[in-house]
Design a protein around this motif. Structure first.
Motif, PDB file in Angstrom:
ATOM      1  N   LEU A 576      18.203  63.863  17.254  1.00  0.00           N
ATOM      2  CA  LEU A 576      16.900  64.462  17.415  1.00  0.00           C
ATOM      3  C   LEU A 576      16.610  65.203  18.679  1.00  0.00           C
ATOM      4  CD1 LEU A 576      15.075  61.520  15.651  1.00  0.00           C
ATOM      5  CD2 LEU A 576      15.646  63.586  14.653  1.00  0.00           C
ATOM      6  N   ARG A 577      17.046  64.474  19.817  1.00  0.00           N
ATOM      7  CA  ARG A 577      16.927  65.099  21.315  1.00  0.00           C
ATOM      8  C   ARG A 577      17.719  66.485  21.236  1.00  0.00           C
ATOM      9  NH1 ARG A 577      16.962  60.751  23.792  1.00  0.00           N
ATOM     10  NH2 ARG A 577      14.718  60.614  23.913  1.00  0.00           N
ATOM     11  N   ALA A 578      18.816  66.378  20.598  1.00  0.00           N
ATOM     12  CA  ALA A 578      19.609  67.715  20.773  1.00  0.00           C
ATOM     13  C   ALA A 578      18.845  68.721  19.988  1.00  0.00           C
ATOM     14  CB  ALA A 578      21.006  67.359  20.377  1.00  0.00           C
ATOM     15  N   SER A 579      18.152  68.612  18.875  1.00  0.00           N
ATOM     16  CA  SER A 579      17.504  69.773  18.281  1.00  0.00           C
ATOM     17  C   SER A 579      16.650  70.426  18.866  1.00  0.00           C
ATOM     18  CB  SER A 579      17.019  69.189  16.789  1.00  0.00           C
ATOM     19  OG  SER A 579      16.075  68.183  17.222  1.00  0.00           O
ATOM     20  N   GLY A 580      16.034  69.818  20.071  1.00  0.00           N
ATOM     21  CA  GLY A 580      15.080  70.283  20.763  1.00  0.00           C
ATOM     22  C   GLY A 580      15.128  70.846  22.203  1.00  0.00           C
ATOM     23  N   LEU A 581      16.896  70.867  22.532  1.00  0.00           N
ATOM     24  CA  LEU A 581      17.343  71.245  23.859  1.00  0.00           C
ATOM     25  C   LEU A 581      17.871  72.820  23.662  1.00  0.00           C
ATOM     26  CD1 LEU A 581      18.917  67.842  24.921  1.00  0.00           C
ATOM     27  CD2 LEU A 581      16.777  68.879  25.788  1.00  0.00           C
ATOM     28  N   ALA A 582      17.424  73.339  24.677  1.00  0.00           N
ATOM     29  CA  ALA A 582      17.951  74.776  24.419  1.00  0.00           C
ATOM     30  C   ALA A 582      19.352  75.014  24.609  1.00  0.00           C
ATOM     31  CB  ALA A 582      17.289  75.969  25.624  1.00  0.00           C
ATOM     32  N   GLY A 583      20.186  74.039  25.294  1.00  0.00           N
ATOM     33  CA  GLY A 583      21.434  74.192  25.700  1.00  0.00           C
ATOM     34  C   GLY A 583      22.447  73.988  24.593  1.00  0.00           C
ATOM     35  N   ILE A 584      21.908  73.339  23.430  1.00  0.00           N
ATOM     36  CA  ILE A 584      22.753  73.176  22.200  1.00  0.00           C
ATOM     37  C   ILE A 584      22.291  74.125  21.317  1.00  0.00           C
ATOM     38  CG2 ILE A 584      23.406  71.255  20.838  1.00  0.00           C
ATOM     39  CD1 ILE A 584      22.651  69.203  22.909  1.00  0.00           C
TER      40      ILE A 584
END
Length: 963
Positions: A576-584
């Motif tokens: 869930l946190r990865a879906s909101g990060l620009a680097g992923i």
């Protein structure tokens, strides 16, 4: 009336002469005429024992004077001194003399026996004997004589011994002069102080000088102070005994007149550096008692610190640490200067000493010395890795807790210790370490990046399931950057491996289902002797996992479904946190989601296949994983639950930390000094009338407090408490009535037995013969007594206790009627020792409680049967009745039908007592409480005794309220 001979009984003899009974007076007189010294010694011993038992034996006195008084046998001479001590020295008064003295209202004057003239002559001959040992022994015997008529003619001989060439004679002569002047100074030796003052100035022997100063100290303080002032430079060379007398003189004078303390400051500072540990310790205590000046406290603290590191006895170390703890209450800033010296005592192999050192020092750590303290603690933690270290695991727990406290209070050292402690994630103290890491990572956001990186690299070293759960929770909650999310997700997947998470079964038998669980039915015999049918599953043990598996995969394969649910939750949060990060990018995010779903499916499959003990954990695991899958697959569920999963965990944990701080602050307030309660007839100390110089040491100079500490009786004792420990031993109709007042002082039990003669005859040789059952030993047996008609006396007995087990004291009263000659026996009632006399409330952490619960092997299970209806009321009643402390906090405003709590206490012998209370309110019309109370301890006695106590008191609350 008490036997007058017993006032002189200051010795004990071996019981070999009483074997087979004591000889008669005629037999003793005949044996004394023998030329064999051994026969004479045996006869004289028998005479002494008989006289101590109440026999008069008047004819033996003349036989001793005729046949033993001129002997040169040294053991016989020593026995004769004991005989002179107990023999009746005065004539018995006639009834006419007693009536005449009573009518005239004057005290009856006793007459000395004529034979005592010969005895005095013999004593004088020994005082003038050419042998030094005979002279010295007789001078020591002079200190036992309390009769002025006997002591008077011997004073010139005693004075002449002060000039003897041998120091053994001179030192005993000084004691004899002191004794004579103390009892009959004005009549027999009025010039005693002046005589001793001249003697001490010319004396060169250490022991003789010490004895002479002892007399001046007690009989003439001015002369003692004058001598001390003239020889203050040489006090250190006069021996330890002399120095201790000087310290006692200092305390006595300064207690009476505080203005005199300036006269003794110099000698006190001189004694602080004494080579004798006893002298330097007493000097430090005296220094603090006399002055609260920083220089005096600093000198005393330095002395205590040096003694702490130079002494090997653990008891001495504990006493010194107690003194340092007293100093810390009012002089914490001064104690900070010797903090590092105190920490050197951590090298002691005893964990109790190390714990006391940490308790004393951790409260005085400041920002100036915290770096040095933490460096020392880190070195000590590194030493615990040594397998040969005796105090390893327990010591490591204490050090980690101390470092935790320092890092919490001073963030400057948190970064330096966190990486060192994380090296111990694979050791026994891993749970304490990871809890410490969890708290630091929440309180100090600047350290999160380095801590998370170290935690990811240490994940493969974690072998404990509980520690692994906390590690995964931290990674899921606090990893918020793109690189950290990728590294954490990849490392968890690498440790887990690919699904399925079950042991591969390659055998054909396994495929045929031969090794599946089978139902086995058999007949068993129950505890009451009846038969029953029992149906159980016969499981096949899972083959041990191979060595090349990672620790995380091993735990999952072994069926840890709770860990599986934590893994699923952590992977879901990372996705869930990865879906909101620009680097992923979205492709990588979708790939992470697919991998997480595969892992969750494998965990669910594992929970279905593995036969685990707690099926509820498997069902909870499935529900949790189902929720995680819906969040990852369903966009609507994702939108609703994303913020809850990513934010609520931190918020709840922050609230938990705040609750812990509030609890610690309340405990700190509770540790403040309690107000001392005193009795109406206690000494009154007017603090306002004392000089300011001694204000900081009132407790040390408080005589009332000294007595309380010495006797072990707290100020809360009352008459009702004392009466509760009075036991009736015999009946009111018995010839002898007896009752005992039992006083428990930790390791000692003192019995004050009141014995009343209810007959019109004199009872001779009355003895209370006691025996014990349990870990108790009688160290002082009651002496025989002669009790007159309708008279009474008090007999004392001492018993040593070695463990917290149920003990019983029982016995018999044996006596002989003087008029009829008949012997009587009375069996006494038993005294049951209550375990509550040894139990003291204590506190420990939840981790320590759980480790002790798993370690202790003795368990006692008590079913709850009570009329109390409230859950918290029942808990409070058990806590109060068992004298234990509740480790589980409860809010009185909470309502529910179930309550669980852990109770903890320690005995005075250091034994731990653990209690787990699980109680629920039954859903019926009566609403009674049900459940169990489980007690665990290392020894069987405390578990059984505490169970009996709980069984007897759990119904008592409602009865008391109704009354």
């Amino acid at each position: 009336m008490t036997n007058s001979n017993e006032t002189y009984c200051t010795f004990t003899l071996s019981g070999d002469v009483t074997a087979g009974g004591l000889p008669s007076e005629d037999e003793i007189s005949k044996d004394l005429e023998s030329s064999d010294s051994k026969v004479k010694r045996h006869a004289l011993k028998a005479a002494i024992m008989a006289m101590l038992g109440g026999e008069s034996m008047p004819r033996v006195l003349m036989q001793v004077i005729r046949y033993c008084i001129t002997t040169q046998d040294k053991p016989l001479k020593k026995l004769m001194m004991l005989y002179w001590e107990v023999v009746p020295k005065y004539q018995e008064s006639t009834s006419d003399e007693i009536i005449r003295a009573t009518a005239e209202g004057v005290q009856l004057k006793r007459k000395l026996l004529p034979e005592m003239i010969l005895v005095c002559n013999a004593l004088m001959n020994d005082l003038n004997h050419p042998n030094e040992f005979v002279r010295g022994s007789m001078l020591r015997f002079m200190c036992k004589i309390k009769d002025e008529e006997i002591l008077g003619p011997l004073i010139p001989s005693i004075k002449s011994c002060l000039q003897h060439r041998h120091q053994y004679v001179r030192k005993n002569a000084a004691l004899a002069v002191f004794h004579a002047h103390k009892l009959f100074g004005e009549n027999l030796i009025p010039d005693g102080p002046d005589l001793m003052n001249d003697f001490i100035r010319s004396e060169t022997d250490i022991a003789a000088r010490c004895n002479a100063f002892l007399m001046l100290f007690n009989e003439s303080e001015e002369l003692a102070i004058e001598f001390l002032a003239e020889h203050i430079e040489n006090v250190s060379s006069y021996g330890d005994g002399f120095a201790l007398l000087v310290l006692e003189l200092t305390r006595r004078i300064c207690r009476r007149d505080p203005n005199q303390k300036s006269r003794f400051v110099r000698v006190l500072f001189q004694m602080l550096s004494s080579e004798s540990a006893a002298v330097s310790f007493e000097a430090a205590w005296t220094m603090v008692s006399l002055s609260s000046a920083p220089s005096a406290v600093r000198a005393a603290a330095s002395t205590y610190a040096s003694l702490l590191n130079s002494q090997n006895d653990n008891n001495i170390k504990m006493i010194i640490l107690e003194r340092l703890e007293e100093l810390k209450k009012k002089n914490s800033k001064v104690l900070q200067e010797v903090l590092m010296d105190i920490l050197r005592a951590l090298s002691s192999p005893n964990p109790d000493v190390c714990k006391k050192v940490l308790d004393v020092t951790m409260d005085i750590v400041t920002s100036r010395n915290v770096s040095e303290v933490v460096t020392t603690l880190k070195k000590e933690v590194a030493k615990t890795q040594d397998a040969d270290l005796e105090k390893g695991v327990v010591y490591r727990h204490m050090l980690i807790q101390a470092i935790h406290g320092c890092a919490t209070r001073y963030p400057i050292v948190a970064e330096s210790v966190i990486h060192t402690l994380m090296d111990f994630l694979s050791s026994d103290g891993a749970m304490q370490v990871i809890i410490f890491v969890r708290e630091i990572i929440e309180q100090y956001p600047d350290l999160r990046a380095t801590i998370l990186s170290k935690l990811v690299n240490s994940l493969e070293n974690v072998t404990n399931s509980g520690v692994m759960c906390v590690c995964l929770w931290i990674l899921g909650e606090y990893t918020d950057d793109a690189d950290g999310v990728k590294d954490s997700f990849d490392e968890i997947n690498r440790q887990l491996g690919e699904a399925p998470f079950t042991v591969e079964e390659t055998k054909e038998e396994t495929k045929d289902g031969d090794d599946e669980p089978k139902l086995v039915t058999k007949n068993v015999v129950l505890a009451d002797g009846t038969y029953a049918t029992q149906t159980v599953y016969s499981e096949v043990k899972a083959p041990p996992p191979t060595d090349n598996l990672t620790s995380l995969r091993k735990m999952i394969i072994e069926g840890d479904s709770f860990l599986g649910s934590v893994i699923s939750s952590s992977l879901t949060k990372l996705c869930l946190r990865a879906s909101g990060l620009a680097g992923i990018d979205p492709v990588s995010c979708k790939d992470m989601t697919l991998k997480a779903l595969l892992v969750m499916c494998g965990i669910v499959k594992m929970a279905d296949v593995c036969m685990i003990a707690q099926r509820s954990s498997a069902s909870d695991c499935k529900e949790r994983i189902t929720l995680c899958c819906r969040v990852l697959l369903d966009p609507k569920a994702n939108e609703l639950l994303k913020d809850t999963l990513l934010l609520e965990g931190k918020t709840t944990f922050l609230h938990f930390l705040s609750v812990l701080k509030e609890r610690e602050s309340k405990e700190a307030e509770g540790k403040e000094e309690a107000v001392l309660t005193t009795q109406a007839d206690d000494l009154i100390h007017f603090r306002q009338l004392r000089s300011q110089a001694v204000q900081g040491v009132d407790l040390d100079l408080d005589d009332g407090s000294d007595l309380v500490r010495a006797t072990g009786v707290g100020g809360s004792g009352s008459l009702s408490d004392e009466l509760n420990h009075v036991y009736q031993l015999s009946g009111f109709a018995d010839p002898v009535y007896a009752e005992a007042n039992v006083k428990v002082h930790d390791y000692d039990i003192v019995l004050d037995i009141l014995v009343i003669n209810r007959t019109p005859n004199t009872l001779s040789n009355l003895t209370v013969e006691l025996s014990t059952m349990g870990d108790m030993k009688i160290v002082e047996r009651p002496q025989s007594q002669n009790i007159g008609p309708l008279d009474q006396t008090t007999i004392r007995a001492s018993i040593k206790v070695s463990s917290t087990e149920t003990g019983h004291i029982f016995g018999t009263v044996v006596y002989e009627d003087s008029s009829t000659g008949e012997k009587g026996y009375i069996n006494l009632n038993d005294i049951h020792m209550d375990i509550m006399d040894y139990i003291r409330p204590a506190h420990c952490t939840d981790e320590v409680f759980r480790s002790m619960w798993a370690e202790f092997e003795w368990e006692n299970k008590v079913a709850i049967s009570t009329s109390i209806s409230g859950l918290l009321d029942f808990l409070d009643h058990i806590v109060k009745s068992t004298n234990m402390s509740c480790l589980t906090p409860h809010d009185s405003t909470e309502k529910g039908n179930f309550l669980a709590a852990n109770l903890y206490a320690k005995s005075v012998f250091g034994e731990d007592a653990l209690v787990n209370l699980s109680v629920e309110k039954k859903q019926d019309t009566e609403g009674k409480l049900g459940g169990y109370i489980r007690i665990r301890s290392k020894t069987q006695g405390i578990a059984l005794s505490l169970g009996d106590r709980i069984t007897s008191v759990q119904r008592g609350l409602s009865e008391n309220k109704s009354q």
